[in-house]
Scaffold this active site. Structure first.
Site, PDB file in Angstrom:
ATOM      1  N   HIS A  62       0.812  -1.209   0.000  1.00 40.72           N
ATOM      2  CA  HIS A  62       0.000   0.000   0.000  1.00 40.72           C
ATOM      3  C   HIS A  62       0.849   1.264   0.000  1.00 40.72           C
ATOM      4  CE1 HIS A  62      -2.588  -2.824   2.619  1.00 40.72           C
ATOM      5  NE2 HIS A  62      -3.008  -2.925   1.378  1.00 40.72           N
ATOM      6  N   LYS A  72       6.498   6.739   6.664  1.00 45.09           N
ATOM      7  CA  LYS A  72       6.111   5.971   7.843  1.00 45.09           C
ATOM      8  C   LYS A  72       7.347   5.562   8.631  1.00 45.09           C
ATOM      9  CE  LYS A  72       2.169   3.924   5.460  1.00 45.09           C
ATOM     10  NZ  LYS A  72       1.617   2.676   4.920  1.00 45.09           N
ATOM     11  N   TYR A 132       2.901   2.213  13.735  1.00 45.11           N
ATOM     12  CA  TYR A 132       3.623   3.120  12.848  1.00 45.11           C
ATOM     13  C   TYR A 132       3.128   4.549  12.937  1.00 45.11           C
ATOM     14  CZ  TYR A 132      -0.184   1.989   9.504  1.00 45.11           C
ATOM     15  OH  TYR A 132      -1.393   1.773   8.898  1.00 45.11           O
ATOM     16  N   ASP A 170      -6.901  -6.489  -0.714  1.00 44.91           N
ATOM     17  CA  ASP A 170      -5.549  -6.690  -1.224  1.00 44.91           C
ATOM     18  C   ASP A 170      -5.485  -7.713  -2.352  1.00 44.91           C
ATOM     19  OD1 ASP A 170      -4.666  -4.791   0.540  1.00 44.91           O
ATOM     20  OD2 ASP A 170      -3.616  -6.168   1.864  1.00 44.91           O
TER      21      ASP A 170
END
Length: 180
Positions: A62, A72, A132, A170
């Site tokens: 992603h 991130k 994250y 996904d």
């Protein structure tokens, strides 16, 4: 903190300095000033996210596009994952290349994934808690993604195909060739 290069520009592994004694341990998981001094990159994070997953879960690949792109800083609070970052920056000499690194509660490593990278992970332990920081807010309309098992990328997720658990979302992502 110690910074380890990955071979992909701006994508770095961060090893914290851990203080341990008979009572347990302490470490500073993030310090904006130190991060910026050591990496030369901004540590202006605006959103924290956490997920829980079981063995065999593969999340990714992603990213967010355009003005909503996100960097991130990822780490594992419990368990172990194989974390993957794929460079999709147009014109980058490492476009289409990826790195994989095991992140765990035990090794306490973190991975900084810059803007312009796809990101994903597979859960190698019975369960994993994944945390994250993001430097931009999530925007659903800016989501992009590539199939985790795209042949052009050749990522070894360290999970047997018959044991992989993939979300419906996904399973319908694009092929990597759609980015070229």
């Amino acid at each position: 903190m110690e910074i380890q290069e990955t071979g992909l520009r701006d994508c770095v592994i961060i090893k914290p300095r851990v203080f341990e004694d008979s009572r347990g341990y302490f470490f500073e998981s993030f310090n904006k000033k130190t991060f910026e001094e050591k990496t030369g990159m901004s540590g202006a994070f605006v959103q924290d996210n956490q997920s829980f997953s079981t063995y065999g879960v593969i999340r990714g690949l992603h990213a967010q596009a355009g003005e909503f792109a996100q960097a991130k800083l990822v780490r594992v609070l419990k368990g172990e994952v194989l974390d993957v970052a794929v460079d999709i920056r147009p014109g980058s000499p490492t476009f289409g290349k990826h790195i994989s690194v095991k992140l765990s509660a035990e090794n306490r490593l973190q991975l900084y994934v810059p803007r312009g990278f796809l990101h994903g992970f597979s859960v190698l332990s019975e369960t994993a808690e994944f945390f994250y920081k993001c430097d931009n807010f999530y925007e659903k309309s800016a989501e992009i993604g590539i199939m985790y098992n795209d042949k052009d990328l050749g990522i070894d997720w360290m999970i047997p195909e018959n044991e992989a658990s993939i979300s419906e979302k996904d399973l319908i992502l694009n092929a990597f060739s759609s980015l070229k």
